[in-house]
Structures are given as structure tokens and as C-alpha cells.
Design an enzyme around this catalytic site. Structure first.
Site, PDB file in Angstrom:
ATOM      1  CB  SER A  10      -0.889  -0.012   1.253  1.00 21.30           C
ATOM      2  OG  SER A  10      -1.518   1.232   1.450  1.00 21.30           O
ATOM      3  CE1 TYR A  16      -4.111  -2.311   5.314  1.00 20.92           C
ATOM      4  CE2 TYR A  16      -3.250  -0.374   4.198  1.00 20.92           C
ATOM      5  CZ  TYR A  16      -3.841  -1.619   4.149  1.00 20.92           C
ATOM      6  OH  TYR A  16      -4.144  -2.176   2.925  1.00 20.92           O
ATOM      7  CE  LYS A  75      -1.510  -4.200   3.225  1.00 19.42           C
ATOM      8  NZ  LYS A  75      -1.846  -5.435   2.477  1.00 19.42           N
TER       9      LYS A  75
END
Length: 323
Positions: free
Chosen positions: A124, A148, A152
Site C-alpha cells: 500500500s 496499517y 505493510k
């Protein structure tokens, strides 16, 4: 026939990928596809096999690794907003199963050193954090500012190291925000980017939680499936050891998104968008990158839309009738 595993295969991108593989194969070869996810759609891609389970449960990733798929797509994760609000769950789902799966693939490689699967990971743009230049180039550092993004980024590093050691042949692709997503809103902080297009096109009101000056980086679900299949067939020697890629997309403001909707569907559709500021969403979105210069990916043959109007038109062509 190429044996393919799609983890997260019940989700929207996983389903788009499965249909593309069924239609086109990989490098001209037909695929035998196994879909794995915590749940599957009632009507979905007609894969050869479907497996329902939670990657965080004991033994699940080890059993998948033992199947020795030739190509593995790892799309499974919880979304950004949920990973931010539920700290423990984010790490338990988005990072730890990836580590365990890579270790299981290493075990399979050590049993048979000819086994080195292509491993494509959906990362991402959340791996980046500000302050940002006007455009993020391929040399900009990873400095995530959300859980998040951190999850990642760590997975990218693990995939790179396991590839360096020869256990897998991995590629991490940093997806733009995928828009316009069909179906219902999800818990991603970015969900409104799709909602302000999808809902009005379906005759529904949409909530806009941020100012229309917010700029972001987008690509369609059709492009996402294309990114994944291209990554699966890429000559990874061309990566020169740098196995994470910023992918092409469209940079535009929310106001430009809305103008594209107006151009395609008229003022009645735009009138269904209702501003409703949400400080929590805005705080997350403020930490995201806005524009990229993805030279490496373009030189390697990755392609996306050239305007947000085109993204709206892709949604109408591919998904409007099914939303």
C-alpha cells in the site's frame, strides 16, 4: 497448467483477479486457481478449489504452503481504518500470518530446493509518511504513520529478505487506493473515495467526510487485477533487488473526482453527495501521499488509467449493473 493460490480470494480484488486469470491465464498458460479467505461470496469466480479459513489460526498457512503452489497472491488483510482502531488485530492479521507463511514456504523450499514460488504481495501507499514532496519518486523513504502502513512495510521487508535468500521469488506492489470499488462501503478510511462516486451512480446519497481539496492517488479494480497478473509474470531480475514497486495511478482532488462524476452522470448525481466532516477520517487521510512519479513501474510495463473520468467509466462498464 499453472497452480495459483489467491489469499484474500473472496474479496473484491481477489475476485477480479480470479476472473482475469480464468479469462487470460498467465503468460498464455491456463491456471488452476485456489481461493482462500475467511468467507466467500455466494456467487463468485468459478475457481477449481475454494478454502474457507482464517490465516491467523494455527496450522492454516502451513497447510497452504504444503500445497506448493507455483504462484501465490497474498491479498489478505484487514483494512486501514480497522487496523488503526484495533491495534492488536491489525498486527495479528496483517503481519504475523505473513511471517508464518513465509517461514512455511522456506520449509518447503528446504525440502525441495527447486521449489521457489512467485509471491505477489499487495502492499500500500500507506508505507509512506509525510512530509511529502509534490510527487513521491522511487527514491522516497518508507516512514509509515499508521499501524496499517507499518504492517505493510514490515511485510515488504520480509518478502525482500526471503527472496534474497532464494526461498521465494517475491514482488510487493504498492497499490493506489482502488476506486471505484463495487458493493457496499467497508471499514477502510479511504472508503469514501469510492462511495462519493458509487452511491450517486446507484441513486443513493453519499457522505463526504473530508474537504474537497483533499488530493489522493487512485486506480481502478480493473487496473488492480492487471497489476497483479503483470507482477506474477515479471522478470524479477529487472528489479535489481528492490522488490517493492510504486504503481501507476491518477492523482486528483476530491473536487476533481466530483467534476468527473458530473461530466459522466450529470448534476443530479453530484447533488447526492453530502458533506459531513469526520475528524478521525481526516486525521488518517492527512497522513497519506497524494501524487507519485512511478518511473520504475512504468518502465517495467505496469499500466493504469490516465484520468479519473476513465476510472468512473471503468466502474460503469464493469460493475454498475451489479452494485
Amino acid at each position: 497448467m499453472t497452480r495459483v493460490l489467491i489469499m484474500g480470494g473472496g474479496g473484491m480484488v481477489g475476485q477480479k483477479l480470479a476472473y482475469r486469470l480464468l479469462d487470460e491465464g498467465l503468460d498464455g498458460a491456463a491456471c488452476s486457481i485456489t481461493l482462500h479467505d475467511i468467507a466467500m461470496p455466494e456467487v463468485g469466480a468459478p475457481a477449481a478449489h475454494t478454502k474457507v479459513g482464517n490465516l491467523a489460526d494455527a496450522g492454516v498457512v502451513e497447510a497452504l504452503a504444503a500445497e506448493k503452489y507455483e504462484v501465490i497472491f497474498h491479498l489478505a488483510s484487514i483494512v486501514s481504518g480497522q487496523a488503526e482502531t484495533d491495534f492488536d488485530l491489525g498486527w495479528q492479521v496483517n503481519m504475523l500470518p505473513t511471517w508464518r507463511f513465509l517461514e512455511a514456504l522456506r520449509t518447503e523450499h528446504e525440502k525441495d530446493q527447486t521449489y521457489r514460488p512467485r509471491f505477489v504481495f499487495t502492499s500500500s501507499i500507506a508505507v509512506f509518511g509525510g512530509p511529502y514532496p509534490d510527487q513521491i519518486d522511487d527514491e522516497f523513504l518508507n516512514a509509515p504513520q499508521t499501524s496499517y502502513g507499518a504492517q505493510k512495510s514490515i511485510c515488504e521487508s520480509m518478502i525482500s529478505d526471503f527472496s534474497r535468500k532464494g526461498f521465494i521469488d517475491g514482488v510487493s506492489i504498492r497499490l493506489p487506493t482502488i476506486c471505484v470499488r463495487p458493493g457496499k462501503p467497508n471499514l477502510a478510511a479511504s472508503s469514501f473515495f469510492s462511495g462519493i462516486i458509487r452511491e450517486p451512480l446507484n441513486g443513493l446519497e453519499a457522505v463526504l467526510p473530508v474537504p474537497d481539496t483533499v488530493r489522493h492517488w487512485h486506480a481502478s479494480p480493473r487496473s488492480a487485477a492487471g497489476f497483479l497478473t503483470h507482477a506474477a509474470t515479471l522478470d524479477t531480475e529487472r528489479l535489481n533487488g528492490r522488490r517493492a514497486l510504486n504503481l501507476p495511478g491518477v492523482s486528483c482532488t476530491v473536487a476533481e473526482q466530483i467534476e468527473a462524476l458530473r461530466e459522466v452522470a450529470g448534476t443530479d448525481a453530484v447533488a447526492r453527495i453530502k458533506p459531513q466532516p469526520d475528524a478521525a477520517v481526516m486525521k488518517i487521510v492527512e497522513g497519506w501521499p497524494r501524487d507519485f512519479a512511478p518511473v520504475r513501474a512504468r518502465e517495467l510495463g505496469f499500466k493504469a488509467e490516465s484520468s479519473f473520468k476513465e476510472i468512473v467509466e471503468v466502474y460503469i462498464a464493469d460493475d454498475l449493473k451489479r452494485s
